[in-house]
Write a protein that holds these residues in place. Structure first.
Motif, short mmCIF file in Angstrom:
data_model
loop_
_atom_site.label_atom_id
_atom_site.label_comp_id
_atom_site.label_asym_id
_atom_site.label_seq_id
_atom_site.Cartn_x
_atom_site.Cartn_y
_atom_site.Cartn_z
N ARG A 54 27.10 17.60 104.16
CA ARG A 54 27.29 16.21 103.72
C ARG A 54 26.45 15.89 102.48
O ARG A 54 26.30 14.73 102.11
CB ARG A 54 26.93 15.25 104.85
N ASN A 55 25.87 16.92 101.88
CA ASN A 55 25.07 16.74 100.66
C ASN A 55 23.86 15.82 100.87
O ASN A 55 23.41 15.14 99.95
CB ASN A 55 25.91 16.19 99.50
N ILE A 56 23.39 15.79 102.11
CA ILE A 56 22.21 14.97 102.40
C ILE A 56 20.95 15.72 102.00
O ILE A 56 20.03 15.18 101.39
CB ILE A 56 22.15 14.60 103.90
N GLU A 57 20.89 16.98 102.37
CA GLU A 57 19.75 17.82 102.03
C GLU A 57 20.27 19.18 101.59
O GLU A 57 21.46 19.48 101.70
CB GLU A 57 18.81 18.00 103.23
N THR A 58 19.36 20.03 101.13
CA THR A 58 19.71 21.40 100.78
C THR A 58 18.89 22.35 101.62
O THR A 58 17.93 21.95 102.29
CB THR A 58 19.41 21.68 99.30
N TYR B 209 5.52 13.79 101.05
CA TYR B 209 5.28 14.63 99.88
C TYR B 209 6.58 15.24 99.37
O TYR B 209 6.85 15.24 98.15
CB TYR B 209 4.30 15.75 100.23
N ASP B 210 7.42 15.72 100.29
CA ASP B 210 8.68 16.34 99.87
C ASP B 210 9.63 15.32 99.26
O ASP B 210 10.33 15.61 98.29
CB ASP B 210 9.35 17.04 101.06
N ALA B 211 9.63 14.11 99.83
CA ALA B 211 10.50 13.05 99.29
C ALA B 211 10.07 12.66 97.88
O ALA B 211 10.91 12.44 97.00
CB ALA B 211 10.47 11.84 100.21
N LEU B 212 8.76 12.58 97.66
CA LEU B 212 8.26 12.17 96.35
C LEU B 212 8.52 13.23 95.27
O LEU B 212 8.85 12.91 94.13
CB LEU B 212 6.76 11.88 96.42
N THR B 213 8.38 14.49 95.65
CA THR B 213 8.47 15.57 94.65
C THR B 213 9.86 16.19 94.55
O THR B 213 10.04 17.20 93.87
CB THR B 213 7.45 16.68 94.98
N SER B 214 10.84 15.59 95.23
CA SER B 214 12.21 16.11 95.19
C SER B 214 13.16 15.04 94.66
O SER B 214 12.97 13.85 94.89
CB SER B 214 12.67 16.54 96.59
N LYS B 215 14.20 15.48 93.99
CA LYS B 215 15.24 14.56 93.51
C LYS B 215 16.12 14.16 94.68
O LYS B 215 16.56 15.00 95.45
CB LYS B 215 16.07 15.23 92.41
N ARG B 216 16.36 12.88 94.82
CA ARG B 216 17.25 12.36 95.86
C ARG B 216 18.35 11.54 95.19
O ARG B 216 18.24 11.16 94.02
CB ARG B 216 16.47 11.49 96.86
N VAL B 217 19.38 11.23 95.95
CA VAL B 217 20.52 10.51 95.39
C VAL B 217 20.09 9.15 94.85
O VAL B 217 20.69 8.61 93.91
CB VAL B 217 21.64 10.36 96.45
N GLU C 87 21.37 -2.64 105.56
CA GLU C 87 21.56 -1.20 105.37
C GLU C 87 20.31 -0.43 105.82
O GLU C 87 20.42 0.66 106.38
CB GLU C 87 21.88 -0.91 103.90
N ILE C 88 19.16 -1.02 105.55
CA ILE C 88 17.90 -0.38 106.00
C ILE C 88 17.89 -0.26 107.52
O ILE C 88 17.50 0.77 108.08
CB ILE C 88 16.69 -1.19 105.50
N THR C 89 18.33 -1.32 108.20
CA THR C 89 18.38 -1.30 109.66
C THR C 89 19.28 -0.18 110.16
O THR C 89 18.93 0.55 111.11
CB THR C 89 18.89 -2.65 110.20
N ILE C 90 20.43 -0.03 109.51
CA ILE C 90 21.36 1.04 109.90
C ILE C 90 20.75 2.41 109.60
O ILE C 90 20.84 3.34 110.41
CB ILE C 90 22.72 0.87 109.18
N MET C 91 20.14 2.53 108.42
CA MET C 91 19.52 3.81 108.04
C MET C 91 18.45 4.23 109.04
O MET C 91 18.34 5.41 109.40
CB MET C 91 18.92 3.71 106.64
N ASN D 29 28.42 5.52 102.76
CA ASN D 29 28.16 4.43 101.80
C ASN D 29 26.71 3.95 101.83
O ASN D 29 26.22 3.37 100.88
CB ASN D 29 29.11 3.25 102.06
N ILE D 30 26.03 4.25 102.93
CA ILE D 30 24.61 3.91 103.04
C ILE D 30 23.76 5.13 102.71
O ILE D 30 22.82 5.08 101.93
CB ILE D 30 24.27 3.38 104.45
N LEU D 31 24.14 6.23 103.32
CA LEU D 31 23.35 7.46 103.18
C LEU D 31 23.30 7.96 101.75
O LEU D 31 22.26 8.43 101.28
CB LEU D 31 23.94 8.54 104.09
N LEU D 32 24.41 7.85 101.04
CA LEU D 32 24.50 8.40 99.69
C LEU D 32 24.49 7.31 98.62
O LEU D 32 24.86 7.55 97.46
CB LEU D 32 25.77 9.24 99.56
#
Length: 352
Positions: free
Chosen positions: A161-165, A300-308, A230-234, A218-221
């Protein structure tokens, strides 16, 4: 036929021992020093007969050296009838039995037979335990491999689902291992981790966000900020992750260890140390250690990685951001351990 070492300064007693034990191979030594030399030549001696009063090296010194060498060969001491105190001292130093002089043919044979049978039984038990340990190790490896395959299959759902690699899974495992090993090395109360616990944490770390497969695209990506609804759903991805690993148990004894570790990690990795996290708003040491570890790694991983929804930031900037929010967000012991291993983390990630 057993190999027996007889150590005695009396030539008469040695001759008698040889005569009595014709059904065994007997090696002779006239003092403790000669006895040690014979042990070096014949390390697989089955039993030792040891006099206490001898020149050069007496029996007590010989017993002390055997203890220092961790020798497990049974030793029967030879004493005179009035030397009860010396018998006790010899037994305290590791001898398994004593025989009083003058030597009695039948008594000597029976005492030796008993000790040889005990030694044989002990060796059989050791061999049985060794085989059991080998079997357990093989089954443990099989179970861990099965767990790894299961986890990889679940993580691929995120990749599809292209959420992570797959890089994300690899990074979290590297960071979890190095962080856990640092805490293990420190050995602080409340932060001790066994090798088994570390293996489970490392293997299950990639599953921390598995519940995101249940969040709408539509929320995740979404490439921008989420609104409150949307935050509540996430945030529901935590409960969805726990539910994804749900299984029925009949009792506490039927719990599956690595699944329980994964569920605990998933449930608590978004909790904040000051209690302002979610979903349970627990704080401090009430947050499971698995969650406190994953919280640091995930940020740390979230900060140093590119996200959608964002670009990545550089390492030094990420560390500064984490330091600023550390008092509220992270367990101080875990965060300090993380900072200690960051250089190793960066090196491992660059090499792999």
């Amino acid at each position: 036929m057993a190999l027996i070492l007889a150590i005695d300064d009396s030539a008469t007693d040695l001759s008698m021992i040889q005569y009595i034990l014709t059904n065994h191979e007997v090696i002779l030594a006239r003092n403790g020093e000669e006895g040690l030399q014979e042990l070096d030549i014949h390390p697989k001696v089955d039993l030792i007969l040891l006099d206490l009063h001898m020149p050069v090296m007496d029996g007590f010194t010989f017993l002390d050296i055997c203890h220092d060498r961790n020798l497990d060969t049974p030793i029967i001491i030879l004493t005179n009838s009035e030397e009860i105190d010396k018998e006790i001292r010899g037994l305290e130093k590791g001898a398994v039995d004593f025989i009083r002089k003058p030597l009695n043919f039948k008594a000597l044979q029976m005492r030796i037979d008993v000790q040889l049978r005990l030694k044989q039984s002990t060796e059989l038990i050791k061999e049985h335990n060794r085989q059991l340990e080998e079997l357990i190790e093989k089954r443990t490896q099989t179970i861990r491999r099965t767990n790894e395959i299961t986890i990889n299959a679940l993580v691929r759902l995120l990749e599809v689902r292209n959420i992570e690699t797959s890089h994300h899974a690899r990074r979290t495992k590297v960071m979890m291992e190095l962080l856990c090993r640092q805490l293990q090395k420190q050995g602080l109360a409340g932060y001790q981790l066994s090798d088994k616990e570390i293996n489970e944490l490392v293997d299950t770390a990639p599953l921390h966000d598995i519940g995101k497969v249940g969040i709408p695209d539509n929320i995740l990506l979404k490439p921008g900020r989420l609104d409150p609804d949307e935050i509540t759903i996430m945030r529901e991805h935590v409960n969805k992750g726990i539910e994804a690993l749900d299984y029925s148990i009949e009792s506490e004894e039927t719990k599956i260890s690595f699944i329980e570790t994964a569920r605990e990690l998933i449930a608590s990795h978004h909790e904040w140390y000051d209690g302002s996290g979610y979903p349970a708003n627990i704080q401090g040491q009430a947050i499971p250690l698995a969650g406190r570890l994953m919280a640091v790694i995930d940020v740390y991983d979230a900060l140093t990685s590119k996200r959608v929804y964002k670009e990545k930031i550089e390492h030094n900037e990420a560390i500064e951001v984490m330091k600023q929010e550390s008092p509220r967000h992270f367990d101080p012991i875990v965060f300090a351990a993380f900072l200690a291993v960051v250089p190793q983390i960066r090196k491992r990630l660059e090499e792999s």
